[in-house]
Design an enzyme around this catalytic site. Sequence first.
Site, short mmCIF file in Angstrom:
data_model
loop_
_atom_site.label_atom_id
_atom_site.label_comp_id
_atom_site.label_asym_id
_atom_site.label_seq_id
_atom_site.Cartn_x
_atom_site.Cartn_y
_atom_site.Cartn_z
N HIS A 142 17.47 3.04 85.22
CA HIS A 142 16.83 2.31 86.61
C HIS A 142 17.99 2.11 87.99
CE1 HIS A 142 15.79 0.66 82.86
NE2 HIS A 142 16.91 0.47 81.85
N LYS A 170 28.10 29.22 62.36
CA LYS A 170 28.93 29.32 63.83
C LYS A 170 28.51 28.35 65.15
CE LYS A 170 32.45 31.59 63.89
NZ LYS A 170 33.50 30.92 63.35
N THR A 213 30.99 33.04 59.13
CA THR A 213 30.92 32.03 60.33
C THR A 213 31.07 33.68 61.33
OG1 THR A 213 33.01 30.94 60.57
CG2 THR A 213 30.50 30.05 59.53
N ARG A 251 8.54 0.47 92.22
CA ARG A 251 9.67 0.20 91.67
C ARG A 251 9.81 2.41 91.71
NH1 ARG A 251 10.46 0.34 85.07
NH2 ARG A 251 8.77 2.03 84.47
N GLN A 284 6.59 4.99 79.33
CA GLN A 284 6.04 5.23 78.13
C GLN A 284 4.51 6.53 78.58
OE1 GLN A 284 7.50 2.73 78.86
NE2 GLN A 284 7.82 1.62 76.29
#
Length: 304
Positions: A246, A12, A57, A175, A218
């Site tokens: 962004h 389920k 289920t 930024r 990264q």
Amino acid sequence: MATTLGPNQYGKAEVRLVTVEREGPVHHLRDLTISTALRGHLEATHLTGDNADVVATDTQKNTAFAFAKQQPVGQIEDFALRLGRHFVGEFGQITGARVLISEHGWNRIDVGGAPHDHAFSHGGGEQRSTAVTIRGERAWVVSGLTGLVVLKSTGSEFHGFPRDRYTTLAETDDRILATAVTACWRYRTTELDWAASFADIRRLLLETFATKHSLSLQQSLYAMGEAVLDAHDEVAEVRLSLPNKHHFLVDLAPFGLTNDNEVFYAADRPYGLIEGTVRRTEESPEEFADADAAGLSWHPLPAF
Ligand SMILES: O=c1[nH]c(=O)c2[nH]c(=O)[nH]c2[nH]1
């Protein structure tokens, strides 16, 4: 035509379970989404429709509700282990289980500076999660979080990338860096103070995002995973998925205005998607040697 049944599981999905635990007038609210999936000797139902081995289920869903009544839910990892071990222990034909639980946080509403006894506001999009896999006597626990939205308005640069005839992105030494963290980490144990471990890992992810001067998302990803592994012996591996939300500098020159890193367009999509795994390289200490094999932790089934 010759055919054969390949890997399969059934259960389920997304049972919505809310519990209210009453401590006198003070209520404690838990809000979980639970998915169970069972594996085992299930050829008959697939091949002939004989359901003698099929734990319905619907029964799986009911078991989750009944367990929540019989004993406080506790930490989601423990609840998932209890449920999974129940299905594998109770039914001979069921040899494995996978239980996924995510928890939606609610905070007490503050009334006149005091937390209210029984009124709550939703904690937002962030969820704590766990994925428990059982095979016979063995168990693996992967826990994590999703939807942890973070932003830093400086301390992030991105430059030095190759430029070809399709490159338009400007290099920047200042930024906005924003993301919604999805993190999951594989535990080396099935017995732990899960709440304390979760809280500290979450803290480390946040603190590292905030304090690591970032030359790329990264680099931030790696630093976040490394911080968790440095501080938490009980974790074997961390996986992170970081959408780069962004924030583009708006060109205000057409209006005769400068833009000194003050006005941004928050783009919804597309977004960069930075994903990675951070692992230990050192030999496993004796106590973790067995647990360090990922086993069935990550892959629900070879085919899925
Ligand atoms: O931190 C980033 N990593 C990238 O790989 C990338 N690519 C891009 O266009 N902007 C960014 N930012």
